[in-house]
Design a protein around this motif. Sequence first.
Motif, PDB file in Angstrom:
ATOM      1  N   GLY A 100       0.818  -1.215   0.000  1.00  0.00           N
ATOM      2  CA  GLY A 100       0.000   0.000   0.000  1.00  0.00           C
ATOM      3  C   GLY A 100       0.847   1.257   0.000  1.00  0.00           C
ATOM      4  O   GLY A 100       0.542   2.232  -0.700  1.00  0.00           O
ATOM      5  N   ASN A 132      -4.717   1.164   7.460  1.00  0.00           N
ATOM      6  CA  ASN A 132      -5.132   0.229   6.421  1.00  0.00           C
ATOM      7  C   ASN A 132      -6.607   0.453   6.050  1.00  0.00           C
ATOM      8  O   ASN A 132      -7.458   0.549   6.940  1.00  0.00           O
ATOM      9  CB  ASN A 132      -4.934  -1.206   6.933  1.00  0.00           C
ATOM     10  CG  ASN A 132      -5.177  -2.247   5.869  1.00  0.00           C
ATOM     11  OD1 ASN A 132      -4.923  -2.034   4.703  1.00  0.00           O
ATOM     12  ND2 ASN A 132      -5.699  -3.397   6.280  1.00  0.00           N
ATOM     13  N   PRO A 133      -6.938   0.518   4.744  1.00  0.00           N
ATOM     14  CA  PRO A 133      -6.043   0.436   3.581  1.00  0.00           C
ATOM     15  C   PRO A 133      -5.347   1.768   3.316  1.00  0.00           C
ATOM     16  O   PRO A 133      -5.979   2.823   3.394  1.00  0.00           O
ATOM     17  CB  PRO A 133      -6.981   0.063   2.432  1.00  0.00           C
ATOM     18  CG  PRO A 133      -8.316   0.596   2.844  1.00  0.00           C
ATOM     19  CD  PRO A 133      -8.365   0.523   4.338  1.00  0.00           C
TER      20      PRO A 133
END
Length: 710
Positions: free
Chosen positions: A324, A450-451
Amino acid sequence: MYSGKAVRLNALENGITELVLDLNGSSVNKLNQQTLMELEAVVERLHQPSNAVTGLLIRSAKPAFVVGADVTEFTGKFQQSDSELLTWVQSVHSLFCSIENLPFPTVSMINGLALGGGFELALCTDYRVMADSAKVGFPEVNLGICPGWGGTVRLSRLISIDTALTWLVTGKPQAANTALQLGVVDRIAPLETCRDSAISLLNDAGSNYQEKRLHKRAPVVKNTSWDNDFSAFVDSYSSKLDPNYPAATEIINTVKSHVSLPFEQALDTEAQAFVRLAKGDAAQALVGLFINEQQMKKAAKHWLKQAKPVAKGAVLGAGIMGGGVAYQSAVSGVPIVMKDIREDALTLGCDTAAHLLDKLVKKGRLAVQDKQHILDSITPTLHYEGFRDVDVVVEAVVENAQVKTSVLADVEAYIAPDAVLASNTSTISIDWLAQGLKRPEQFCGMHFFNPVHLMPLVEVIRGRHTNDQTITRTVAYAAAMGKLPIVVNDCPGFLVNRVLFPYFNGFNRLLAQGVDFERIDRVMEAFGWPMGPAYLADVIGLDTMVHADQVLQKGFPDRMTHDGEPVIEALLASGALGQKNGRGFYEYESGAGGGRNKTASSTVRHIINERLQASDEVSDEEIVDRLMIPLCTESIRCLEDGIVTSAAEVDMGLIAGLGFPRFRGGALRYVDSIGLQAFAKKIEKYHQHGALYHVTDGLRKRIESGSTYY
C-alpha cells in the motif's frame, strides 16, 4: 477610484469600471468582514448618479475567483443569537441585491474556483464569463449549512430544480463546460482571453441585461413539470439522506418552499434556513473540523518549509501495508523501491498496485498510458541495491518487535548517511526500536492506516532521540503522498491506538455483563460510527487486536488491563481471525456483487456465556457512555501528557484514523458539546468499572477555571 485592503476599483475605457478582488496577506480571496465592508463602500459609490460608469467587471487578482466566506469567522458568528445571526445574513443579502440592481450591466470573470459565497457573488451579476479550467459550486453542505447569501434562490431560478438541488446537496464543484451547457455562465474562454471576453460582453450588453435580471429573480411557476422534477430528485436522493447530517434535507425543503415565492421572500426563507442549520450541533462540529484541518495543514506547512523534498523512497515488505505504501508513493509521483525476501510477495505487491490503478482508469481519473509509467516507478527487489539513493525508508514488515529491530539494523547499513529510517508500527515504542540503531536521531515512526490508499492519516512519531530534520522529511513524504500527517510523541499505541483500545476495553466489559454484541454494534452505529466495535475488530483482525491490546495493557497496566480473559483473546485461541479467515464475532460468506454477508457467530455467544460475570439490564444510553467515556478520557490524557499539542490534533487523528463520527467533531469537541461538568458527572456515574472511568486532574482544572477544549 478606490483602493482598499481587499478591493480595488479601476476605470477602464468606454465607461467600464473594473472591481478587482485582491485580499491583502492571503493567497486566496475570501468574503471576510473586511472584504464585505469594502464591497459595500464600493457598491454605494457605484450607485451614485454622478458617476459615468456604463458597465462593471468583477474579477480576481488571485489564482481563484473567491473560495467562499471566511469559515474561521463562523465560529464567532454562530455563537450569536438567532436574531443577530439573521441580521448579519440579511445584511449580505442587501449588499448582493445592491450589486444586482446597479444601473448598468455587470459581469463576473471567473478565472479559477468560485465556491460558496464566491459563487453567490458571481450569481449576482448579470453575466458570467468562466475560464475553461475554472470550477463553480456550493460546498456548504459539507459544513452542515446551506448557502446563505442567495445561492439556493438564484441557482434554482436559473436552472432546473432537480439540477440545482443536485449541485446544492452534493456540494461538488462543477466544470466550466457543464456550467455553460446549463446556462449558469454565458461564455467560457481560455484563461488568457477571459478578461477580453468579459469586457466584450459588457460592451455588447445594451439593455439586454434587464431581461437577464427579470428571469433570474422570477418565481418558478409550479406545474406538472416542476412537481415531476422535484419528486424525481427526492426519490433518487432519499436513500442518501442521513438525519445526523441535516443540511441536505434542509436544503431540499428550503428550495421547495421558496422556489415559487417572490424573490425577497425567497431570500428570507433561505436566511432562516441558514440560521437554523448554523445553530445546530452538526454545523458546529463540521465547521470546527474544517478549521482543525486548516490548522493541521498549517502545521504541516511549518515542517515542509524546512524540509528537503523526498525524491525517492523505499519500503521494506511487500505485504498489505508495504504494498500500500509503494502504491501510494508511486501514484503520488515519488518513485519507490519495494523490497521483500520473497519473490511471490513482490509479485503480489505489484499486482495490487496494478489493480488499484485499473480502478482509477475505469473511473476516468487516470489515463491508460499513465498506468504503466506509475508501475514502472515501483522497483521490486529481493536485495538492497538502490537503497543508497533513497531519502526515506519505511519499514513495513510484520508487527513483531524482534523482527523489526533486526530488519531496521540490517537496512541502516545500506542507506545514505542523511537518509531517514521510519517504522510503520501501530503500537511498538519508537524508543525501543531505536535501541539497536547507530543513528537513532534519524529514526521515527510513520504509522499508516489500512487500507493505505483510502485512509488519510499518517502518524509521524517522534522518539526521544529523533531530530527535527527527520521529522520534517517524514512529514514532507507523507504530505507528498497526499496524506494528513500528525506529529505525535512516542508512547504505547501513540495517539490513535492508545485512544481506541480503552473503547474496546469498555466493549469487553459490556460483553462480560451479558450485553449482546450485535446490539452494541447497532447502538454504536446509530451513534454515528461507520461500524460497531465487534464488526470493527473483525475488520482489523483479531490477531492484530490481541497483539495491540497486550501492548497497551503492558504500557498502561493501571487502567488498561482486563478483569479476566478478554473475549477477543478467547476467540483468537479458537482459531478465529475475523475477516481474514471468515470467522470472528461474525461469520462471513461471499455475497452477490463480490460483497460479504455476515451472520453472528454462535461460537462467540458460547464463549461469552462461559465468561458471563453478570446479567444486568443496560440501556442504549449506557452502552454509548460505557464505550465513549474511556475513549474520551484517554483522548484527554493524550493532550495532558503532551502526546500531541492541541485538541485539534486529537480530534483530527480520531476522525481521519478511526472514522470517529464527523458530525460530532471528534472526542474533545464531543466532550465540549456535552459540557465538561456534565461529562465529569457521567464518568463518576461509572466509577466502579475501573480506572478508565476516572476524571483526570486536567479535566477537573478546566472545570474549575470554566475553560473548554475549544
